[in-house]
Design an enzyme around this catalytic site. Structure first.
Site, PDB file in Angstrom:
ATOM      1  N   LYS A 249      25.482  67.385 109.807  1.00 21.07           N
ATOM      2  CA  LYS A 249      26.603  67.199 110.728  1.00 21.07           C
ATOM      3  C   LYS A 249      26.508  68.185 111.886  1.00 21.07           C
ATOM      4  CE  LYS A 249      30.417  65.986 108.924  1.00 21.07           C
ATOM      5  NZ  LYS A 249      31.418  66.106 107.905  1.00 21.07           N
TER       6      LYS A 249
ATOM      7  N   ARG B 210      34.994  71.450 108.128  1.00 21.74           N
ATOM      8  CA  ARG B 210      34.338  70.377 107.375  1.00 21.74           C
ATOM      9  C   ARG B 210      32.968  70.801 106.872  1.00 21.74           C
ATOM     10  NH1 ARG B 210      34.266  65.443 111.213  1.00 21.74           N
ATOM     11  NH2 ARG B 210      34.788  64.146 109.448  1.00 21.74           N
TER      12      ARG B 210
ATOM     13  N   GLY C 188      31.866  62.371 100.809  1.00 23.50           N
ATOM     14  CA  GLY C 188      33.052  62.525  99.976  1.00 23.50           C
ATOM     15  C   GLY C 188      32.908  63.541  98.855  1.00 23.50           C
TER      16      GLY C 188
ATOM     17  N   MET D 262      32.150  66.868  99.101  1.00 26.67           N
ATOM     18  CA  MET D 262      32.641  68.217  99.386  1.00 26.67           C
ATOM     19  C   MET D 262      33.934  68.129 100.179  1.00 26.67           C
ATOM     20  SD  MET D 262      29.235  70.352 100.058  1.00 26.67           S
ATOM     21  CE  MET D 262      28.519  69.181 101.161  1.00 26.67           C
TER      22      MET D 262
ATOM     23  N   ARG E 178      24.927  60.758 112.310  1.00 27.75           N
ATOM     24  CA  ARG E 178      23.841  61.112 111.383  1.00 27.75           C
ATOM     25  C   ARG E 178      23.097  59.833 111.033  1.00 27.75           C
ATOM     26  NH1 ARG E 178      28.021  62.444 106.514  1.00 27.75           N
ATOM     27  NH2 ARG E 178      28.653  60.326 106.091  1.00 27.75           N
TER      28      ARG E 178
ATOM     29  N   HIS F  16      35.504  55.034 100.231  1.00 26.15           N
ATOM     30  CA  HIS F  16      34.695  55.848  99.331  1.00 26.15           C
ATOM     31  C   HIS F  16      33.845  54.976  98.408  1.00 26.15           C
ATOM     32  CE1 HIS F  16      34.036  57.996  95.518  1.00 26.15           C
ATOM     33  NE2 HIS F  16      33.687  58.964  96.337  1.00 26.15           N
TER      34      HIS F  16
ATOM     35  N   ARG G  14      -5.698  53.365  74.921  1.00 27.86           N
ATOM     36  CA  ARG G  14      -5.563  54.613  74.188  1.00 27.86           C
ATOM     37  C   ARG G  14      -5.518  54.331  72.687  1.00 27.86           C
ATOM     38  NH1 ARG G  14      -0.432  58.082  74.297  1.00 27.86           N
ATOM     39  NH2 ARG G  14       0.338  56.407  72.984  1.00 27.86           N
TER      40      ARG G  14
ATOM     41  N   GLU H  85      -2.940  66.612  77.124  1.00 27.08           N
ATOM     42  CA  GLU H  85      -1.509  66.648  76.833  1.00 27.08           C
ATOM     43  C   GLU H  85      -1.144  67.795  75.892  1.00 27.08           C
ATOM     44  OE1 GLU H  85      -0.367  62.867  75.120  1.00 27.08           O
ATOM     45  OE2 GLU H  85      -2.225  62.711  74.001  1.00 27.08           O
TER      46      GLU H  85
ATOM     47  N   SER I 243      -6.753  61.844  81.512  1.00 27.42           N
ATOM     48  CA  SER I 243      -5.466  61.292  81.936  1.00 27.42           C
ATOM     49  C   SER I 243      -4.409  62.280  81.441  1.00 27.42           C
ATOM     50  CB  SER I 243      -5.251  59.919  81.312  1.00 27.42           C
ATOM     51  OG  SER I 243      -4.003  59.418  81.712  1.00 27.42           O
TER      52      SER I 243
ATOM     53  N   GLY J  35      -1.285  63.454  80.057  1.00 27.56           N
ATOM     54  CA  GLY J  35      -0.137  62.926  79.297  1.00 27.56           C
ATOM     55  C   GLY J  35       0.980  63.942  79.434  1.00 27.56           C
ATOM     56  N   THR J  36       1.688  63.831  80.522  1.00 28.94           N
ATOM     57  CA  THR J  36       2.656  64.899  80.834  1.00 28.94           C
ATOM     58  C   THR J  36       3.932  64.825  80.006  1.00 28.94           C
ATOM     59  OG1 THR J  36       3.217  63.546  82.731  1.00 28.94           O
ATOM     60  CG2 THR J  36       1.840  65.480  83.144  1.00 28.94           C
ATOM     61  N   ASN J  37       4.085  63.759  79.210  1.00 30.46           N
ATOM     62  CA  ASN J  37       5.233  63.764  78.287  1.00 30.46           C
ATOM     63  C   ASN J  37       4.988  64.827  77.223  1.00 30.46           C
ATOM     64  OD1 ASN J  37       6.051  61.510  79.712  1.00 30.46           O
ATOM     65  ND2 ASN J  37       5.231  60.074  78.214  1.00 30.46           N
ATOM     66  N   ASP J  38       3.837  64.718  76.574  1.00 32.04           N
ATOM     67  CA  ASP J  38       3.520  65.713  75.556  1.00 32.04           C
ATOM     68  C   ASP J  38       3.221  67.074  76.175  1.00 32.04           C
ATOM     69  OD1 ASP J  38       3.731  64.745  72.874  1.00 32.04           O
ATOM     70  OD2 ASP J  38       2.203  63.272  73.387  1.00 32.04           O
TER      71      ASP J  38
ATOM     72  N   CYS K 131      -0.515  59.641  83.171  1.00 28.83           N
ATOM     73  CA  CYS K 131       0.126  58.471  82.578  1.00 28.83           C
ATOM     74  C   CYS K 131       1.430  58.820  81.872  1.00 28.83           C
ATOM     75  CB  CYS K 131      -0.818  57.747  81.638  1.00 28.83           C
ATOM     76  SG  CYS K 131      -1.289  58.753  80.221  1.00 28.83           S
TER      77      CYS K 131
ATOM     78  N   TYR L  17      -5.405  58.658  90.418  1.00 32.67           N
ATOM     79  CA  TYR L  17      -4.387  57.622  90.245  1.00 32.67           C
ATOM     80  C   TYR L  17      -3.162  58.147  89.504  1.00 32.67           C
ATOM     81  CZ  TYR L  17      -5.849  57.134  85.335  1.00 32.67           C
ATOM     82  OH  TYR L  17      -6.119  57.379  84.028  1.00 32.67           O
TER      83      TYR L  17
HETATM   84  C1  PEP Z   1       2.185  61.486  77.223  1.00 29.45           C
HETATM   85  O1  PEP Z   1       2.266  62.256  76.281  1.00 29.45           O
HETATM   86  O2  PEP Z   1       2.442  61.808  78.389  1.00 29.45           O
HETATM   87  C2  PEP Z   1       1.797  60.088  77.006  1.00 29.45           C
HETATM   88  C3  PEP Z   1       1.637  59.254  78.022  1.00 29.45           C
HETATM   89  O3  PEP Z   1       1.665  59.674  75.730  1.00 29.45           O
HETATM   90  P1  PEP Z   1       2.909  59.274  74.792  1.00 29.45           P
HETATM   91  O4  PEP Z   1       4.115  59.221  75.656  1.00 29.45           O
HETATM   92  O5  PEP Z   1       2.551  57.961  74.208  1.00 29.45           O
HETATM   93  O6  PEP Z   1       2.902  60.390  73.808  1.00 29.45           O
HETATM   94 MG    MG Z   2       1.319  61.741  74.425  1.00 29.85          MG
END
Ligand code: PEP
Ligand code: MG
Length: 888
Positions: A30, A100, A109, A111, A344, A464, A629, A757, A776, A778-781, A843, A863
């Protein structure tokens, strides 16, 4: 030199040399817009901006405005007095200001705002005399007391609203504007009493105190619960802080030649190139947004005040050309003079974002690459959501019509409060809800978020509900009370439209593209293509450097992903193929087998299923890469838990119930996520890896022969933490695969790679790359194990971490670039040092998250792989990353 915390509107543009980004970072959106408009000579009530840095300083000082900054504020008030020729707190010609908020990114809306600041018992008389309009003066004062009490002191707004309603009833009038000067004077006295009763002290009369308290309140509102929810939803960092704009009031409530409104240079719902907006005569800003009275469309202004309209159109066009984007403007008309209060880049739906991006390219205003940066990747999601089935829609009865405020289709059970919406959805009592309200307010944000759609009785296209719903991509129909006979009782939980009565839990459907309301459930179908989408995504694909793959483990998902632009499968989780009814028994037999022979017999039953699944997937994917996998999850996920299942399986396996029950119990693990899973299964039972290899290779050979296209299988070994583990499992794979390929007499290539992972895999990536042809992530684990908390249980305590600002977001959704990201970056570099042509991808769930995709681009992965519906999001995020930071 001490830091500069305040800028007059007239200083900003020069001070930042037109650098819009730096200007927005310091002055907020603003403040930057006001500075630019001032520099361009537009009619802007003058004022100054207190920077976002002053806000962070306020928090650093323990929520205090320090002496240096407060002295500077009063210096600037003096400057403003000189500019305006009015005096703060004066009882003959008082300077009144608005205070403001204005963050870098608009948070509509969320703040706080205070208008008419500077009034007290004497100044109100001065204002009445000076303007000859006591009604107006007391209207300002009652508004100010009410807003100050609500925003600064948190005295509930409703206490005041009840009194306004009482007064209107006593005087026999319908609208606020029909109250007289004396009525308003009486209201001011009542309001001040309410204030005193709640605060234990009289309403502050010194405008300097009022100002400092108001600025503090705006700073504080950066941290209010609804702002925190909004910020989290929109990934706006807490450290940014908000700026505060102190601006001379322009009075839209000074009579019938005055008014206030908001307008967009293009339609924010569809993107159509036409001015869209609305205004209210004799009103102040909050009246329009709060939906207190229903405003008139901006086109009416042409008849009502033609010169003002012409001037406004000229300014709107200039602003759009200057910012080269659709503008969202606020204006006030005071006695026939136009004032611009804000401009804006406007929030818009995904559909509008695409339309505007394409139109601006066609109009020669921006390049294709600039257009790619104009659409939020996450927004694309809403385009792909289901729409009403056309036939079902035709057959449905329209019970009423409101404003088409935010497109999409929503069908759900009615709830009447945001709390009910939250509670019903959380408890599972209702799966889909539509929130029906008289009007929404910022406190409703969480309830709005869980609702399929929002229907309001009052309010226009910029109310709003409309603004927030568009921002969320949620369907909204607003103002259905304008042209229909509507009764709503939120307490009794009833809603009636044109004689049709609804109670809580009744089904309703609303169409945010037409405004139609239907009193029944209507079937939905997947969204169809949009020509702007295809064109726009073409520009994105041209710009991006990352490939975008998908995570899919069945033919339907694979096809869906290919249709949405996936270039291959980055993760096919084979265990997901085992849950189907016709194969789970054989899988259970395999797990419970106590000898190699018994296990091989069970695997022989599973193998044809697995091969058939891979064949179906290869037929869809053709030569696009597919990374398969091997079996990964903790085995207990497959075990029978019910006694009758155990009994049935025992009979099949020739075991007694007791024997099998003992086996099942012996397989119990205390920490299955870190137990017998991933490549550990293949190390203990190599015959599983051998079976999976046979299924993959035979499927690839068959489909290659069938289609004449040579498939190159990608085989991925999960949960590796030590190179020798990988080496061992790989030897099983290679031996099995080579034999089959030799027997087939063809020249089929295949690759064996691994997931990274486990932190140890990342730390020893240089070694692991000796055996792996690709990594690859495995960013979950990897996130789970780096943080040391379970991906399944973290939600239970992360809330407390957000509240205490320890973490700002869920590390399972947004990659933690500092910790986990460091492992990714290091492993990628070490891996490539060993094997320069090592394939690199991700992945984990982060593969479809825009900020994480940007990180993947920046660290040089090949990728990202994500679920099918996120493929377009990842394509766009990858393109934006490449445009912002091209790699060589
Ligand atoms: C992971 O761990 O990121 C993964 C892709 O494998 P999963 O979720 O099957 O453990
Ligand atoms: Mg995993």
């Amino acid at each position: 030199m001490s830091k500069k915390y305040l800028y007059y509107f007239s200083e900003g543009s020069k001070a930042f040399n037109g650098d819009m980004t730096a200007m927005k970072n310091t002055l907020g959106g603003k403040g930057a817009g006001l500075a630019e408009m001032t520099a361009a000579g537009m009619p802007v009530p003058q004022g100054f901006t207190i920077t976002t840095e002053a806000c962070t300083q306020y928090y650093a000082d323990g929520r205090q405005i320090n002496e240096e900054i407060s002295a500077d504020i009063f210096e600037h008030v003096k400057g403003l007095e000189e500019i305006t020729g009015k005096k703060f707190g004066d009882n003959s010609n008082p300077l009144l200001v608005s205070v403001r908020s204005g963050a870098r990114q608009s948070m509509p809306g969320m703040m706080d705002t205070i208008l008419n600041l500077g009034l007290n018992d004497e100044a109100v008389e001065g204002l009445a005399k000076k303007t000859g309009n006591p009604r107006f003066a007391y209207d300002c004062y009652r508004r100010f007391v009410q807003m100050f009490a609500d925003v600064v002191m948190m005295v509930p707004k409703s206490l005041f609203e009840v009194e306004i309603d009482k007064m209107k009833e006593a005087k026999g009038v319908k609208n606020d504007v029909d109250l007289t000067a004396d009525d308003l004077k009486e209201l001011v006295a009542i309001f001040k009493k309410i204030y005193e009763e709640n605060e234990g002290r009289p309403f502050p009369q010194d405008p300097r105190d009022q100002l400092i308290e108001a600025v503090k309140a705006v700073f504080r509102s950066w941290d209010n619960p609804r702002a925190n929810v909004y910020r989290k939803m929109n990934e706006i960092p807490y450290e940014w802080g908000t700026a505060v704009n102190v601006q001379q009031m322009a009075f839209g409530n000074s009579g019938d030649r005055s008014g206030t409104g908001v307008a967009f240079t293009r339609d924010p719902a569809t993107g159509a190139k036409k001015l869209m907006g609305e205004y209210l005569i004799n009103a102040q800003g909050e009246d329009v947004v709060a939906g207190v009275r229903t405003p008139s469309p901006i086109s009416h202004l042409q008849e009502q005040m033609p010169e003002v309209y012409e001037e406004f159109i000229t300014i709107a066009n200039r602003l759009e050309n200057y910012f080269r984007d659709m503008q969202d403007m606020e204006f006030t008309i005071e006695d026939g003079h136009l004032y611009m209060l804000q401009t804006r880049n406007g929030k818009r739906t995904a559909q509008a974002a695409l339309q505007i991006a394409c139109d601006l390219v066609d109009e020669g205003m921006i390049t294709e690459r600039e257009a790619v940066l104009r659409v939020e990747p996450k927004q694309l999601d809403t385009l792909l959501h289901p729409q009403f089935d056309a036939a079902a829609l035709k057959a449905a009865e329209v019970v009423g019509k409101g404003l088409a405020a935010s497109p999409g289709s929503a069908c759900g059970q009615i709830v009447f409060t945001a709390e009910d919406a939250e509670e019903m959805v959380k408890s599972g009592k209702m799966k889909k809800v539509v929130l029906v309200r008289l009007e929404t307010s910022p406190e409703d944000i969480v309830g709005m978020q869980v609702s399929q759609g929002i229907l309001t009785v009052r309010g226009g296209m910029t109310s709003h509900a409309a603004v927030v719903a568009r921002g969320m991509g949620t369907c909204c129909v607003s103002g259905c009370g304008n042209d229909n006979d509507v009764k709503i009782d939120e307490e009794a939980k009833t809603f009636e439209i044109n004689g049709r009565k609804f109670v809580e839990g009744d089904w309703i459907s609303i169409d945010g593209s037409t405004g139609n309301i239907y009193g029944e459930q209507i079937a939905t179908v997947a969204a169809t293509g949009n020509k702007n989408f295809t064109r726009f995504m073409g520009w994105a694909d041209e710009a991006r450097q990352l490939l975008v793959m998908t995570n899919a483990d069945n033919p339907r998902d694979a096809q869906q992903a290919v249709d949405l632009g996936a270039e291959g499968i980055g993760l096919c989780r084979t265990e997901h193929m085992f849950f189907a009814e016709d194969r789970i028994k054989a899988v259970r037999e395999m797990i419970c087998a106590r000898t190699v022979e018994a296990r091989e017999a069970a695997l022989a039953k599973v193998e044809p299923f697995q091969q058939g699944d891979f064949e179906a997937m290869y037929r869809i994917m053709g030569e696009r890469p597919m990374t398969i996998r091997y079996l990964d999850p903790p085995l207990h996920e497959f075990l029978p838990s019910k006694d009758e299942d155990i009994a049935e399986l025992a009979a099949d396996m020739g075991l007694t119930f007791e024997e099998l029950k003992n086996i099942v119990e012996s397989l119990h693990e205390f920490n299955p996520m870190m137990g017998h899973r991933g490549c550990r299964l293949a190390v203990t039972y190599p015959e599983i890896a051998a079976m999976q290899t046979r299924a993959v290779i035979k499927a690839a050979l068959n489909v290659s022969a069938e289609t004449g296209k040579m498939i190159t299988p990608h085989i991925m070994i999960p949960l590796v933490g030590e190179v020798k583990e990988l080496k061992y499992v790989k030897s099983v794979v290679v031996e099995t695969a080579d034999k089959l390929i030799a027997e087939a007499g063809v020249d089929m290539k295949y690759q064996v790679g691994t997931m990274i992972e486990i932190p140890r895999a990342a730390l020893t990536a240089g070694e692991i790359a000796k055996e792996a042809e690709f990594f690859s992530f495995g960013t979950n684990d990897l996130t789970q194990m780096t943080f040391g908390f379970s991906r399944d249980d973290a939600a239970k305590f992360l809330g407390a971490y957000y509240d205490k600002k320890i973490y700002e977001s869920d590390p399972f959704q947004h990659l933690d670039q500092v910790g986990v990201g460091r492992l990714v970056k290091m492993a990628a570099a070490d891996g490539r040092a060993t094997r320069p042509d090592l394939g690199l991808g991700i992945c984990g769930e982060h593969g479809g998250d825009p900020t994480s995709v940007e990180f993947c681009h920046n660290v040089g992965l090949d990728y990202v792989s994500c679920s099918p519906f996120r493929v377009p999001i990842a394509r766009l995020a990858a393109a934006q990353a490449a445009i912002k930071n091209p790699r060589g």
